[in-house]
Write a protein that holds these residues in place. Structure first.
Motif, PDB file in Angstrom:
ATOM      1  N   ILE A  51     -24.735 103.867  40.931  1.00  0.00           N
ATOM      2  CA  ILE A  51     -25.436 102.923  40.288  1.00  0.00           C
ATOM      3  C   ILE A  51     -23.969 102.221  40.045  1.00  0.00           C
ATOM      4  O   ILE A  51     -23.325 102.517  39.256  1.00  0.00           O
ATOM      5  CB  ILE A  51     -26.310 103.388  39.416  1.00  0.00           C
ATOM      6  CG1 ILE A  51     -27.340 104.173  39.609  1.00  0.00           C
ATOM      7  CG2 ILE A  51     -26.638 101.938  38.487  1.00  0.00           C
ATOM      8  CD1 ILE A  51     -28.153 104.718  38.375  1.00  0.00           C
ATOM      9  N   ASN A  52     -23.873 100.892  40.541  1.00  0.00           N
ATOM     10  CA  ASN A  52     -22.826  99.771  40.295  1.00  0.00           C
ATOM     11  C   ASN A  52     -23.258  98.893  39.494  1.00  0.00           C
ATOM     12  O   ASN A  52     -24.499  98.484  39.524  1.00  0.00           O
ATOM     13  CB  ASN A  52     -22.105  99.572  41.278  1.00  0.00           C
ATOM     14  CG  ASN A  52     -21.279 100.657  42.040  1.00  0.00           C
ATOM     15  OD1 ASN A  52     -20.747 101.411  41.688  1.00  0.00           O
ATOM     16  ND2 ASN A  52     -21.447 100.691  43.402  1.00  0.00           N
ATOM     17  N   PRO A  53     -22.268  98.049  38.534  1.00  0.00           N
ATOM     18  CA  PRO A  53     -22.906  96.905  37.829  1.00  0.00           C
ATOM     19  C   PRO A  53     -23.207  95.903  38.941  1.00  0.00           C
ATOM     20  O   PRO A  53     -22.775  95.942  40.052  1.00  0.00           O
ATOM     21  CB  PRO A  53     -21.570  96.681  37.022  1.00  0.00           C
ATOM     22  CG  PRO A  53     -20.641  97.990  37.204  1.00  0.00           C
ATOM     23  CD  PRO A  53     -21.046  98.541  38.237  1.00  0.00           C
ATOM     24  N   CYS A  54     -23.927  94.864  38.479  1.00  0.00           N
ATOM     25  CA  CYS A  54     -24.374  93.892  39.188  1.00  0.00           C
ATOM     26  C   CYS A  54     -23.320  92.892  39.213  1.00  0.00           C
ATOM     27  O   CYS A  54     -22.421  92.791  38.278  1.00  0.00           O
ATOM     28  CB  CYS A  54     -25.354  92.989  38.354  1.00  0.00           C
ATOM     29  SG  CYS A  54     -27.239  93.924  38.317  1.00  0.00           S
ATOM     30  N   ALA A  55     -22.827  92.262  40.532  1.00  0.00           N
ATOM     31  CA  ALA A  55     -21.929  91.468  40.807  1.00  0.00           C
ATOM     32  C   ALA A  55     -22.296  89.902  40.225  1.00  0.00           C
ATOM     33  O   ALA A  55     -23.481  89.683  40.345  1.00  0.00           O
ATOM     34  CB  ALA A  55     -21.620  91.281  42.305  1.00  0.00           C
ATOM     35  N   ALA A  56     -21.349  89.197  40.224  1.00  0.00           N
ATOM     36  CA  ALA A  56     -21.353  87.750  39.486  1.00  0.00           C
ATOM     37  C   ALA A  56     -22.215  86.862  40.280  1.00  0.00           C
ATOM     38  O   ALA A  56     -23.047  86.247  39.756  1.00  0.00           O
ATOM     39  CB  ALA A  56     -20.052  87.192  39.221  1.00  0.00           C
ATOM     40  N   GLY A  57     -22.052  86.853  41.551  1.00  0.00           N
ATOM     41  CA  GLY A  57     -22.406  85.930  42.568  1.00  0.00           C
ATOM     42  C   GLY A  57     -21.943  84.595  42.457  1.00  0.00           C
ATOM     43  O   GLY A  57     -21.100  84.119  41.568  1.00  0.00           O
ATOM     44  N   PRO A  58     -22.141  83.666  43.098  1.00  0.00           N
ATOM     45  CA  PRO A  58     -21.752  82.209  43.211  1.00  0.00           C
ATOM     46  C   PRO A  58     -22.213  81.561  41.807  1.00  0.00           C
ATOM     47  O   PRO A  58     -23.118  81.948  40.961  1.00  0.00           O
ATOM     48  CB  PRO A  58     -22.476  81.523  44.238  1.00  0.00           C
ATOM     49  CG  PRO A  58     -23.032  82.637  45.107  1.00  0.00           C
ATOM     50  CD  PRO A  58     -23.312  83.716  44.484  1.00  0.00           C
ATOM     51  N   ALA A  59     -21.414  80.380  41.541  1.00  0.00           N
ATOM     52  CA  ALA A  59     -21.763  79.589  40.212  1.00  0.00           C
ATOM     53  C   ALA A  59     -23.080  78.970  40.341  1.00  0.00           C
ATOM     54  O   ALA A  59     -23.607  78.902  41.505  1.00  0.00           O
ATOM     55  CB  ALA A  59     -20.686  78.455  40.197  1.00  0.00           C
ATOM     56  N   PRO A  60     -23.880  78.896  38.982  1.00  0.00           N
ATOM     57  CA  PRO A  60     -25.216  78.343  38.973  1.00  0.00           C
ATOM     58  C   PRO A  60     -25.503  76.922  39.932  1.00  0.00           C
ATOM     59  O   PRO A  60     -26.552  76.817  40.524  1.00  0.00           O
ATOM     60  CB  PRO A  60     -25.323  78.170  37.787  1.00  0.00           C
ATOM     61  CG  PRO A  60     -24.442  79.091  36.916  1.00  0.00           C
ATOM     62  CD  PRO A  60     -23.311  79.203  37.770  1.00  0.00           C
ATOM     63  N   ASP A  61     -24.434  76.055  39.920  1.00  0.00           N
ATOM     64  CA  ASP A  61     -24.595  74.789  40.647  1.00  0.00           C
ATOM     65  C   ASP A  61     -24.633  75.079  42.160  1.00  0.00           C
ATOM     66  O   ASP A  61     -25.228  74.174  42.953  1.00  0.00           O
ATOM     67  CB  ASP A  61     -23.309  73.707  40.034  1.00  0.00           C
ATOM     68  CG  ASP A  61     -22.179  74.200  40.781  1.00  0.00           C
ATOM     69  OD1 ASP A  61     -21.760  75.622  40.336  1.00  0.00           O
ATOM     70  OD2 ASP A  61     -21.342  73.489  41.043  1.00  0.00           O
ATOM     71  N   ILE A  62     -23.864  76.130  42.583  1.00  0.00           N
ATOM     72  CA  ILE A  62     -24.005  76.203  44.007  1.00  0.00           C
ATOM     73  C   ILE A  62     -25.102  76.973  44.177  1.00  0.00           C
ATOM     74  O   ILE A  62     -25.876  76.805  45.449  1.00  0.00           O
ATOM     75  CB  ILE A  62     -22.598  77.373  44.356  1.00  0.00           C
ATOM     76  CG1 ILE A  62     -21.226  76.645  43.880  1.00  0.00           C
ATOM     77  CG2 ILE A  62     -22.871  77.819  45.923  1.00  0.00           C
ATOM     78  CD1 ILE A  62     -20.986  75.334  44.897  1.00  0.00           C
ATOM     79  N   VAL A  63     -25.647  77.908  43.624  1.00  0.00           N
ATOM     80  CA  VAL A  63     -27.078  78.334  43.898  1.00  0.00           C
ATOM     81  C   VAL A  63     -28.153  77.214  43.970  1.00  0.00           C
ATOM     82  O   VAL A  63     -28.791  77.224  44.841  1.00  0.00           O
ATOM     83  CB  VAL A  63     -27.374  79.422  42.967  1.00  0.00           C
ATOM     84  CG1 VAL A  63     -28.858  79.848  42.975  1.00  0.00           C
ATOM     85  CG2 VAL A  63     -26.383  80.449  42.860  1.00  0.00           C
ATOM     86  N   ALA A  64     -28.183  76.408  42.886  1.00  0.00           N
ATOM     87  CA  ALA A  64     -29.087  75.453  42.909  1.00  0.00           C
ATOM     88  C   ALA A  64     -29.054  74.356  44.181  1.00  0.00           C
ATOM     89  O   ALA A  64     -30.097  74.101  44.499  1.00  0.00           O
ATOM     90  CB  ALA A  64     -28.835  74.245  41.708  1.00  0.00           C
ATOM     91  N   ALA A  65     -27.717  74.159  44.688  1.00  0.00           N
ATOM     92  CA  ALA A  65     -27.605  73.238  45.858  1.00  0.00           C
ATOM     93  C   ALA A  65     -28.036  74.016  47.182  1.00  0.00           C
ATOM     94  O   ALA A  65     -28.899  73.319  47.917  1.00  0.00           O
ATOM     95  CB  ALA A  65     -26.080  72.971  45.866  1.00  0.00           C
TER      96      ALA A  65
END
Length: 232
Positions: free
Chosen positions: A15-29
């Protein structure tokens, strides 16, 4: 050395921690980008194979950072653990080995997904309680469905690299799904691939306009045919 660094997991568990992922504006785009266009910008050979949507609206879009889970086929213990860890907007990507003899998620788990504001699920395995998943509010793609329920014995892993329906997924990758299918965008490449996808859409818009006007350039394909030795 920290206890976390020296922790020994039992065989088959992690069980590893969740990764951050892309910035919210990139996700929204990316939510506005068609999966087919993203795939074209990524060499046209990346994405899931053999999954189908179990939500009812064809215009539903799934888009968010991946929380990955690998389970033993037919067992959902680690999926329950992952649901305790997800953040609003995350997408659960589950490697169930393509097995459809037992469902990995059902209607009771759907209520948890909604309460946790999950962005959706992508499952290389089976679901059950199909009518509940068809309700609005929780995008889900899966290999198949069955009434047969899962065990909860493990083993399994959370936030590790997985293969889901022929697609490699790393924790934190941006997952985008629509009526055409599901694709994973590497988090580190997301900003660049967004620009490539937008450029591809501009190119397609010109081709579409030329096709509609009857002015498409025959040389676009004739050149390829001549390169193969055809007398055109």
């Amino acid at each position: 050395m920290s206890n976390e660094a020296t922790q020994a997991w039992p065989a088959g568990y992690r069980i590893n921690p969740c990764a951050a992922g892309p910035a919210p504006d990139i996700v929204a785009a990316f939510r506005e980008m068609p999966v087919a266009a993203i795939g074209d910008a990524m060499s046209r050979n990346i994405g899931t194979i053999g999954l189908r949507p179990y939500h009812s609206r064809p215009d539903t879009v799934l888009c968010g950072p991946a929380v990955t889970v690998r389970v033993r086929p037919g067992d959902n213990l680690m999926i329950h653990k992952a649901l305790m860890m997800v953040r609003p907007g995350d997408v659960l990507v589950i490697d169930g080995g393509g097995d459809i003899t037992q469902a990995l998620v059902g209607g009771l788990m759907r209520t948890t997904c909604v309460a946790r504001q999950l962005g959706g699920l992508v499952i290389d395995g089976a679901v059950r309680d199909v009518l509940e998943w068809a309700e609005d509010g929780m995008p889900i793609f899966a290999r198949g469905h069955t009434h047969r329920g899962p065990s909860k014995d493990g083993p399994g892993e959370v936030n590790v690299p997985v293969s889901c329906a022929g697609m490699a997924v790393m924790p934190g990758d941006l997952i985008v799904g629509d009526a055409d299918g599901v694709i994973a965008v590497p988090a580190a490449e997301a900003a660049d691939l967004l620009q490539r996808t937008r450029a591809h859409l501009r190119k397609e818009a010109k081709i579409r306009a030329d096709n509609a006007a009857g002015t498409s350039d025959p040389e676009r394909f004739d050149a390829a045919l001549r390169a193969k030795g055809l007398p055109v």
